[in-house]
Design an enzyme around this catalytic site. Structure first.
Site, PDB file in Angstrom:
ATOM      1  NE  ARG A   1      37.339  15.136 -13.111  1.00 57.19           N
ATOM      2  CZ  ARG A   1      36.446  15.447 -12.182  1.00 57.19           C
ATOM      3  NH1 ARG A   1      35.225  15.807 -12.517  1.00 57.19           N
ATOM      4  NH2 ARG A   1      36.761  15.387 -10.905  1.00 57.19           N
TER       5      ARG A   1
ATOM      6  CG  ASN B   1      36.522  11.705 -13.417  1.00 61.76           C
ATOM      7  OD1 ASN B   1      37.417  11.827 -14.233  1.00 61.76           O
ATOM      8  ND2 ASN B   1      36.697  11.932 -12.135  1.00 61.76           N
TER       9      ASN B   1
END
Length: 93
Positions: A21, A40
């Site tokens: 990320r 996530n």
């Protein structure tokens, strides 16, 4: 022609707990002109939503499919749509 677009991507593989990320956000900021987030999911995938110029969204998608991502990408699924707005920058969620 570089109209605005919304790109929603689901990345599967070993993409959690490897900085995926963070690197996605950094890449989106480097490309420029993109807002959205990287998140996530409980099933081990990462979801990315990016809005901005279609060409910039394509550049982010190309990076997500490249060998330059952290971890291991086994597959990428994308959906294109019209922008919805409501994002302040590009966030990690």
């Amino acid at each position: 022609m570089n109209e605005e677009a919304r790109l929603v991507v689901w990345v599967r593989g070993r993409v959690q707990q490897v900085g995926f990320r963070w690197f996605t956000r950094a890449n989106a900021l480097e490309i420029g002109g993109l807002i959205g987030f990287a998140l996530n999911l409980d099933d081990g995938r990462v979801q990315i939503v990016a809005e901005g110029p279609r060409e910039n969204c394509h550049r982010l998608l190309e990076w997500l499919r490249s060998d330059d991502t952290p971890g291991r990408v086994d597959g990428v699924t994308e959906i294109w749509d019209t922008p919805r707005g409501g994002y302040d920058g590009f966030a990690i969620r």
